[in-house]
Design an enzyme around this catalytic site. Structure first.
Site, mmCIF file in Angstrom:
data_model
loop_
_atom_site.group_PDB
_atom_site.id
_atom_site.type_symbol
_atom_site.label_atom_id
_atom_site.label_comp_id
_atom_site.label_asym_id
_atom_site.label_seq_id
_atom_site.Cartn_x
_atom_site.Cartn_y
_atom_site.Cartn_z
ATOM 1 N N GLY A 63 0.829 -1.191 0.000
ATOM 2 C CA GLY A 63 0.000 0.000 0.000
ATOM 3 C C GLY A 63 0.869 1.248 0.000
ATOM 4 O O GLY A 63 0.369 2.346 0.200
ATOM 5 N N SER A 64 2.189 1.024 -0.162
ATOM 6 C CA SER A 64 3.148 2.120 -0.227
ATOM 7 C C SER A 64 3.033 2.990 1.013
ATOM 8 O O SER A 64 3.095 2.487 2.136
ATOM 9 C CB SER A 64 2.939 2.906 -1.517
ATOM 10 O OG SER A 64 3.961 3.842 -1.721
ATOM 11 N N HIS A 65 2.813 4.275 0.835
ATOM 12 C CA HIS A 65 2.753 5.212 1.957
ATOM 13 C C HIS A 65 1.342 5.346 2.531
ATOM 14 O O HIS A 65 1.106 6.152 3.415
ATOM 15 C CB HIS A 65 3.240 6.580 1.489
ATOM 16 C CG HIS A 65 2.426 7.108 0.348
ATOM 17 N ND1 HIS A 65 2.642 6.696 -0.952
ATOM 18 C CD2 HIS A 65 1.390 7.958 0.302
ATOM 19 C CE1 HIS A 65 1.769 7.303 -1.748
ATOM 20 N NE2 HIS A 65 0.995 8.076 -1.014
#
Length: 108
Positions: A63-65
């Site tokens: 979900g990355s950041h």
């Protein structure tokens, strides 16, 4: 040498990532692709593996950041990012049932 196209699958430490990686690996194998499961790793390691092992693509489950309850895929086809219109085309193909079948293998 490799018999099939081979895709790296990496995952972050989100609670949903392992189940996504398992389902994704089963789906890719059912399409006749071989899968290299990288396990939990940072996104750059997935990219590195594609170049270092001369793989045909890769998918990082992350979900990355975003907050922990979000998750998704960062994809590469060959050694290039796969995004935008390419994802829309892939979705349309999948919606029509336009896919291959085969039996790939998985390695870790």
């Amino acid at each position: 040498g490799r018999r099939n196209l081979t895709v790296a699958v990496g995952q972050d430490c989100r609670l949903t990532s392992e189940s996504y990686a398992s389902a994704l690996s089963r789906g890719l194998r059912a399409e006749g692709l071989d899968v290299v499961r990288l396990g939990t790793c940072p996104t750059p390691l997935t990219y590195f593996s594609i170049f270092n092992q001369d793989l045909d693509g890769g998918i990082m489950i992350t979900g990355s950041h975003n907050p922990p309850d979000y998750n998704g895929f960062k994809m590469m086809m060959g050694k290039k990012s796969f995004f935008g219109a390419d994802i829309q085309t892939l979705g349309a193909m999948a919606g029509k049932g336009d896919w291959e079948t085969g039996q790939g293998k998985v390695e870790r």
